[in-house]
Design an enzyme around this catalytic site. Structure first.
Site, short mmCIF file in Angstrom:
data_model
loop_
_atom_site.label_atom_id
_atom_site.label_comp_id
_atom_site.label_asym_id
_atom_site.label_seq_id
_atom_site.Cartn_x
_atom_site.Cartn_y
_atom_site.Cartn_z
N CYS A 228 -59.82 -105.62 26.05
CA CYS A 228 -59.26 -106.71 25.26
C CYS A 228 -60.18 -107.84 25.21
CB CYS A 228 -57.77 -107.19 25.23
SG CYS A 228 -57.40 -108.60 24.32
N CYS B 73 -63.08 -107.29 18.67
CA CYS B 73 -61.57 -106.94 18.95
C CYS B 73 -61.52 -105.45 19.38
CB CYS B 73 -60.71 -107.45 17.83
SG CYS B 73 -58.96 -106.98 17.96
N1 DGL Z 1 -59.20 -109.67 21.04
C1 DGL Z 1 -58.40 -108.64 20.74
C2 DGL Z 1 -58.62 -107.34 21.39
O1 DGL Z 1 -59.66 -107.08 21.79
C3 DGL Z 1 -56.88 -109.02 20.61
C4 DGL Z 1 -56.02 -108.08 20.12
C5 DGL Z 1 -54.49 -108.66 19.57
O2 DGL Z 1 -54.77 -109.85 18.82
O3 DGL Z 1 -53.61 -108.36 20.11
O4 DGL Z 1 -57.86 -106.42 21.42
#
Ligand code: DGL
Length: 258
Positions: free
Chosen positions: A182, A72
């Site tokens: 993301c 993440c």
């Molecule tokens: N997959 C997460 C990232 O890479 C998402 C973050 C979120 O939940 O806003 O930032």
């Protein structure tokens, strides 16, 4: 007992690392926690994200993981330094791949699509500061995109319109590299591809992250050299989890009350 690789994300985003994981580290067992009860992380404070990542890391350590992958960008850019300070277990993070984008850019203008949390973080700014002398970085918060992915609306007209509204101004500013900042966004890549002109290269560094993980495991003499594919374990902190819908038949799912 076998030691697995722990994965943390707010939801299904970390699954975008799974292909590279299975290809490059086929004998490593994945223990994945989706913190769906606290999703999205991009709108949470660093304090909340840190508390959640500490609880999830404790759980992964208890489940005998040898490394934690913060799959993440939001959690990595906000709390990985603190986690590395607090724990002895190694952490591998993922952050927007600004450097390769900047190095490859011909126009000198690159775009970064990421959450609010990532774009506001100190780590992101340290990185972008290093690059910004040579290039212009066009930042865009992808508000609503995580929900499009989690709700399985990848090919919906509303998702295409939302993406167009984010990408058109970036294209008009002359970007020739688009960094997917993301882990949820690689799921949208086929749609993004149809919106951006062919000269805009989309940059997703999920493979580079798994290569880095492989290097760490090799250096530590901790690489699993087996013959049998392990059973991967998936957990969600939410009872009516969406993660379940994205798993393969032989992958085990359980609810985790944290
Ligand atoms: N997959 C997460 C990232 O890479 C998402 C973050 C979120 O939940 O806003 O930032």
């Amino acid at each position: 007992m076998k030691q697995g690789i722990g994965f943390i994300d707010s939801g299904i985003g970390g699954l975008s690392l799974r292909t590279a994981m299975i290809e490059l580290l086929p004998f490593e067992q994945i223990t994945y926690i989706a913190d769906e009860a606290f999703s999205p992380y991009g709108e949470k404070t660093a304090e909340v994200i840190l508390k959640r990542c500490q609880l999830l890391t404790d759980e992964l350590i208890q489940k005998k993981c040898k490394v934690v992958v913060l799959a993440c960008n939001t959690a990595t850019t906000q709390v990985i330094n603190q986690l590395r300070h607090d724990y002895s277990i190694p952490f591998v993070g993922i952050e927007p791949a600004i450097k390769p984008a900047a190095l490859g850019s011909k126009t000198g203008v690159i775009g970064v699509l990421a959450t609010k949390g990532t774009l506001n973080s100190q780590l992101f700014h340290q990185n972008s500061l290093l690059q910004s002398k040579k290039i212009t970085i066009v930042e865009q918060v992808g508000t609503g995109l995580i929900e499009c992915v989690e709700n399985g609306k990848i090919n919906d007209e509303s998702t295409r319109n939302l993406l167009r509204s984010f990408l058109t101004p970036m294209i008009e500013k002359g970007i020739d590299r688009l960094v997917l900042g993301c882990t949820h966004y690689p799921f949208l890549e086929p749609v993004i591809q149809k919106i951006v002109p062919p000269e805009v290269e989309i940059i997703d560094n999920s493979r580079a992250v798994i290569q880095q993980l492989k290097r760490i495991l090799t250096e530590q003499g901790n690489l699993e050299l087996g013959f049998e594919r392990p059973k991967h374990l998936f957990f969600s902190t939410k009872t009516n989890s969406r993660l379940k819908n994205f798993l393969e038949k032989d992958e085990e799912f359980n609810f985790l009350s944290i």
